[in-house]
Design a protein around this motif. Structure first.
Motif, short mmCIF file in Angstrom:
data_model
loop_
_atom_site.label_atom_id
_atom_site.label_comp_id
_atom_site.label_asym_id
_atom_site.label_seq_id
_atom_site.Cartn_x
_atom_site.Cartn_y
_atom_site.Cartn_z
N SER A 101 3.60 11.30 -10.22
CA SER A 101 2.91 10.99 -8.96
C SER A 101 3.27 9.59 -8.48
O SER A 101 3.54 9.38 -7.29
CB SER A 101 1.40 11.12 -9.16
OG SER A 101 0.71 10.77 -7.97
N GLY A 102 3.28 8.63 -9.40
CA GLY A 102 3.65 7.27 -9.03
C GLY A 102 5.10 7.15 -8.62
O GLY A 102 5.44 6.45 -7.66
N TYR A 103 5.99 7.85 -9.35
CA TYR A 103 7.42 7.80 -9.04
C TYR A 103 7.70 8.37 -7.64
O TYR A 103 8.47 7.79 -6.87
CB TYR A 103 8.20 8.57 -10.10
CG TYR A 103 9.67 8.70 -9.76
CD1 TYR A 103 10.53 7.62 -9.91
CD2 TYR A 103 10.19 9.91 -9.30
CE1 TYR A 103 11.88 7.73 -9.60
CE2 TYR A 103 11.53 10.03 -8.98
CZ TYR A 103 12.37 8.93 -9.13
OH TYR A 103 13.70 9.05 -8.81
N ILE A 104 7.07 9.52 -7.33
CA ILE A 104 7.28 10.14 -6.02
C ILE A 104 6.82 9.20 -4.91
O ILE A 104 7.44 9.11 -3.84
CB ILE A 104 6.52 11.48 -5.93
CG1 ILE A 104 7.12 12.50 -6.89
CG2 ILE A 104 6.54 12.02 -4.51
CD1 ILE A 104 8.57 12.82 -6.64
N GLY A 113 2.90 0.59 2.59
CA GLY A 113 1.46 0.75 2.75
C GLY A 113 1.07 1.65 3.90
O GLY A 113 -0.11 1.97 4.08
N GLU A 114 2.06 2.09 4.68
CA GLU A 114 1.77 2.92 5.85
C GLU A 114 1.18 4.28 5.46
O GLU A 114 0.33 4.82 6.16
CB GLU A 114 3.04 3.13 6.68
CG GLU A 114 2.83 3.87 8.00
CD GLU A 114 1.89 3.14 8.94
OE1 GLU A 114 1.22 3.83 9.73
OE2 GLU A 114 1.82 1.89 8.89
N ALA A 115 1.64 4.83 4.34
CA ALA A 115 1.14 6.13 3.91
C ALA A 115 -0.37 6.09 3.65
O ALA A 115 -1.11 7.00 4.05
CB ALA A 115 1.88 6.59 2.66
N LEU A 117 -1.60 -3.75 -0.68
CA LEU A 117 -1.94 -4.12 -2.05
C LEU A 117 -2.48 -2.92 -2.83
O LEU A 117 -2.14 -2.72 -4.00
CB LEU A 117 -2.97 -5.25 -2.05
CG LEU A 117 -2.47 -6.64 -1.62
CD1 LEU A 117 -3.65 -7.61 -1.51
CD2 LEU A 117 -1.43 -7.17 -2.61
N MET A 118 -3.33 -2.13 -2.18
CA MET A 118 -3.89 -0.95 -2.84
C MET A 118 -2.79 0.06 -3.17
O MET A 118 -2.79 0.67 -4.25
CB MET A 118 -4.95 -0.31 -1.95
CG MET A 118 -6.22 -1.14 -1.80
SD MET A 118 -7.38 -0.44 -0.59
CE MET A 118 -7.75 1.14 -1.33
N SER A 119 -1.83 0.22 -2.26
CA SER A 119 -0.72 1.15 -2.49
C SER A 119 0.06 0.76 -3.73
O SER A 119 0.36 1.60 -4.60
CB SER A 119 0.21 1.19 -1.28
OG SER A 119 -0.44 1.70 -0.14
N TRP A 120 0.41 -0.52 -3.83
CA TRP A 120 1.19 -0.98 -4.97
C TRP A 120 0.38 -0.97 -6.26
O TRP A 120 0.92 -0.75 -7.34
CB TRP A 120 1.76 -2.37 -4.69
CG TRP A 120 3.03 -2.28 -3.91
CD1 TRP A 120 3.20 -2.42 -2.57
CD2 TRP A 120 4.32 -1.95 -4.44
NE1 TRP A 120 4.51 -2.22 -2.21
CE2 TRP A 120 5.23 -1.94 -3.34
CE3 TRP A 120 4.81 -1.70 -5.71
CZ2 TRP A 120 6.59 -1.66 -3.51
CZ3 TRP A 120 6.16 -1.41 -5.89
CH2 TRP A 120 7.03 -1.41 -4.79
N ALA A 121 -0.92 -1.18 -6.15
CA ALA A 121 -1.77 -1.10 -7.33
C ALA A 121 -1.78 0.32 -7.88
O ALA A 121 -1.66 0.54 -9.10
CB ALA A 121 -3.19 -1.55 -6.99
N VAL A 122 -1.91 1.30 -6.99
CA VAL A 122 -1.90 2.71 -7.40
C VAL A 122 -0.55 3.09 -7.99
O VAL A 122 -0.47 3.68 -9.07
CB VAL A 122 -2.27 3.62 -6.23
CG1 VAL A 122 -2.04 5.09 -6.59
CG2 VAL A 122 -3.72 3.41 -5.80
N ILE A 154 6.64 5.81 -5.10
CA ILE A 154 7.36 4.54 -5.07
C ILE A 154 8.76 4.67 -4.47
O ILE A 154 9.34 3.69 -4.01
CB ILE A 154 7.43 3.93 -6.49
CG1 ILE A 154 7.44 2.39 -6.40
CG2 ILE A 154 8.62 4.45 -7.27
CD1 ILE A 154 7.17 1.71 -7.73
N ILE A 155 9.32 5.88 -4.45
CA ILE A 155 10.64 6.06 -3.84
C ILE A 155 10.55 6.31 -2.34
O ILE A 155 11.58 6.40 -1.67
CB ILE A 155 11.41 7.22 -4.51
CG1 ILE A 155 10.69 8.55 -4.30
CG2 ILE A 155 11.65 6.94 -5.99
CD1 ILE A 155 11.46 9.75 -4.83
N LYS A 156 9.32 6.40 -1.82
CA LYS A 156 9.13 6.65 -0.39
C LYS A 156 8.79 5.34 0.32
O LYS A 156 7.86 4.64 -0.07
CB LYS A 156 8.03 7.68 -0.16
CG LYS A 156 8.39 9.07 -0.68
CD LYS A 156 7.29 10.06 -0.39
CE LYS A 156 7.68 11.46 -0.86
NZ LYS A 156 6.60 12.46 -0.59
N ALA A 157 9.53 5.04 1.37
CA ALA A 157 9.36 3.78 2.09
C ALA A 157 7.95 3.63 2.66
O ALA A 157 7.40 2.52 2.68
CB ALA A 157 10.38 3.68 3.21
#
Length: 226
Positions: free
Chosen positions: A118-121, A131-133, A161-166, A123-126
């Motif tokens: 889930s994290g890999y999918i 953070g837009e997603a 920040l929340m996106s990168w934390a997840v 992190i490869i998406k811009a």
């Protein structure tokens, strides 16, 4: 915990989770008769009576539901429910302890992969890296998010920040297997994450069913490190 104790705890947790899922359908207007037998089986599983037979019956019923709805109609939570039920069924069918351990180890590995993949999918998406997603989740989500919570979409810095934390937590989750304390901490964080999703977005099924698999991972780490 010993493996039989882990299976006992997981069986009770699975029964409660499946009962909750089935009760939601009984409260609605559709498919009540389809989910009533599933609710009964779940409650019997919680009681501990004929645990092996009831687990097999729940697995068979899960396959019937896959056919009825042409797949897991509730997405990831249904897949995890069927996975746990399948692994517990395999445990009860296993001819010896070695194969019983293989069934639980498979579940533990799949649980770890559920977070890492889930994290890999993401992190490869811009759109996730920017953070837009996550902004779109709050802005356009069809889940019962209050208008106040939708205001978070106007705070892109916080959501970045929340996106990168997840994403960071999910891709690094396998490292928690290196130490028992790290694993307990990671499972507390993961459980809190699922609870937040349940409260904010109504994803209550994910919370209960993912928690059901946690005992298998605690046992797996102890078995591997021990």
């Amino acid at each position: 915990m010993s493996l039989p104790e882990v299976v006992q705890v997981m069986s009770v947790m699975l029964g409660l989770a499946v009962a909750q899922q089935s009760a939601e359908h009984l409260a609605g207007a559709r498919d009540r008769l389809l989910f009533l037998p599933r609710l009964i089986l779940a409650l019997v599983l919680v009681s501990g009576w004929q645990q092996a037979w009831v687990t097999w019956a729940l697995f068979a019923y899960g396959v019937v539901l896959l056919h009825r709805f042409d797949g897991p109609y509730n997405g990831g939570s249904d897949k995890m429910t069927l996975l746990i039920t399948a692994c517990l069924s395999a445990y009860h069918l296993a001819p010896d302890t070695r194969w019983q351990e293989m069934a639980m180890a498979y579940l533990a590995v799949q649980l770890v992969l559920s977070y890492f993949v889930s994290g890999y999918i993401k992190i490869i998406k811009a759109e996730w890296r920017s953070g837009e997603a996550l902004c779109d989740v709050f802005r356009f989500s069809a889940y019962p998010v209050s208008e106040r919570l939708r205001g978070w979409a106007e705070r892109p810095g916080v959501l970045w920040l929340m996106s990168w934390a997840v994403m960071g937590f999910e891709v690094l989750f396998p490292l928690s297997l290196l130490h028992p304390a790290a694993l307990i901490g990671a499972l507390v964080v993961a459980g809190t994450f699922h609870l937040a999703n349940a409260c904010l977005f109504g994803l209550n099924r994910f919370f209960w069913i993912w928690l059901c698999a946690y005992p298998s991972l605690i046992w797996f780490q102890d078995r591997v490190l021990g």
